[in-house]
Design a protein around this motif. Structure first.
Motif, PDB file in Angstrom:
ATOM      1  N   ARG A  21       2.109 -23.380 -12.358  1.00  0.00           N
ATOM      2  CA  ARG A  21       2.740 -22.526 -13.372  1.00  0.00           C
ATOM      3  C   ARG A  21       2.619 -23.093 -14.785  1.00  0.00           C
ATOM      4  O   ARG A  21       2.986 -22.442 -15.752  1.00  0.00           O
ATOM      5  CB  ARG A  21       4.222 -22.316 -13.044  1.00  0.00           C
ATOM      6  CG  ARG A  21       4.459 -21.527 -11.782  1.00  0.00           C
ATOM      7  CD  ARG A  21       3.897 -20.143 -11.942  1.00  0.00           C
ATOM      8  NE  ARG A  21       4.221 -19.305 -10.796  1.00  0.00           N
ATOM      9  CZ  ARG A  21       4.149 -17.989 -10.816  1.00  0.00           C
ATOM     10  NH1 ARG A  21       3.768 -17.370 -11.924  1.00  0.00           N
ATOM     11  NH2 ARG A  21       4.435 -17.304  -9.747  1.00  0.00           N
ATOM     12  N   TRP A  55       5.587 -15.776 -14.393  1.00  0.00           N
ATOM     13  CA  TRP A  55       6.301 -16.794 -15.172  1.00  0.00           C
ATOM     14  C   TRP A  55       5.447 -18.035 -15.386  1.00  0.00           C
ATOM     15  O   TRP A  55       4.511 -18.297 -14.646  1.00  0.00           O
ATOM     16  CB  TRP A  55       7.645 -17.133 -14.539  1.00  0.00           C
ATOM     17  CG  TRP A  55       7.617 -17.940 -13.274  1.00  0.00           C
ATOM     18  CD1 TRP A  55       7.430 -17.476 -12.008  1.00  0.00           C
ATOM     19  CD2 TRP A  55       7.806 -19.349 -13.156  1.00  0.00           C
ATOM     20  NE1 TRP A  55       7.502 -18.497 -11.100  1.00  0.00           N
ATOM     21  CE2 TRP A  55       7.724 -19.661 -11.785  1.00  0.00           C
ATOM     22  CE3 TRP A  55       8.032 -20.367 -14.066  1.00  0.00           C
ATOM     23  CZ2 TRP A  55       7.865 -20.964 -11.316  1.00  0.00           C
ATOM     24  CZ3 TRP A  55       8.177 -21.657 -13.601  1.00  0.00           C
ATOM     25  CH2 TRP A  55       8.095 -21.936 -12.235  1.00  0.00           C
ATOM     26  N   LEU A  57       5.704 -22.379 -16.801  1.00  0.00           N
ATOM     27  CA  LEU A  57       6.542 -23.553 -16.981  1.00  0.00           C
ATOM     28  C   LEU A  57       5.926 -24.475 -18.017  1.00  0.00           C
ATOM     29  O   LEU A  57       4.724 -24.735 -17.976  1.00  0.00           O
ATOM     30  CB  LEU A  57       6.658 -24.306 -15.646  1.00  0.00           C
ATOM     31  CG  LEU A  57       7.316 -25.682 -15.667  1.00  0.00           C
ATOM     32  CD1 LEU A  57       8.793 -25.565 -16.017  1.00  0.00           C
ATOM     33  CD2 LEU A  57       7.142 -26.346 -14.301  1.00  0.00           C
ATOM     34  N   ALA A  71      10.920 -22.639 -19.334  1.00  0.00           N
ATOM     35  CA  ALA A  71       9.963 -21.702 -18.749  1.00  0.00           C
ATOM     36  C   ALA A  71      10.124 -20.337 -19.414  1.00  0.00           C
ATOM     37  O   ALA A  71      11.157 -20.044 -20.013  1.00  0.00           O
ATOM     38  CB  ALA A  71      10.210 -21.579 -17.247  1.00  0.00           C
TER      39      ALA A  71
END
Length: 131
Positions: A21, A55, A57, A71
């Motif tokens: 991520r 999403w 991070l 995030a």
């Protein structure tokens, strides 16, 4: 496994989902907390996958004895962003009751050198013996 993990370093297997991520080309370190919070982070990552599939991070770290998780939801939907942020906050609160070293129930402890950590009694005693 405590310490900082950046994009060019080997990522522990348990954190591979979170590492995926981190945006491509991110140059900063993105992980800096102890092994006791890994299960909490893995569960958080799975929940965020369900809430906001796109999403990303940028950082997960320990700061003032609590998880800080930076995030973005990757969504313009206000409800998605709200649920995303609420789930992160729940994990941050949970971290304040979870030993960062071993994952057992813990509480705030200020070390003799002044560091604020979330620790269980057993890990506190072990740290005291080291000093």
């Amino acid at each position: 496994m405590s310490g900082d993990v950046g994009p060019s370093q080997n990522v522990p297997d348990e954190l591979a989902g979170l590492a995926a991520r981190v945006p491509p080309g991110w140059r900063g370190w993105w992980f800096g907390c102890g092994p006791g919070w890994v299960a909490l982070l893995v569960e958080l990552g799975h929940d965020l996958d369900e809430i906001a599939p796109r999403w990303s991070l940028t950082q997960a770290k320990s700061k003032f004895a609590e998880l800080r998780f930076y995030a973005t939801a990757g969504s313009d939907d206000k409800d998605v962003r709200q649920r995303f942020d609420e789930r992160i906050r729940r994990a941050e609160v949970e971290s304040s009751r979870t030993c960062e070293d071993c994952g057992r129930p813990g509480s705030l402890w200020v070390t003799p050198s002044g560091w604020r950590v979330t620790s269980c009694q057993e890990c506190r005693e072990a740290a005291d013996e080291e000093h």
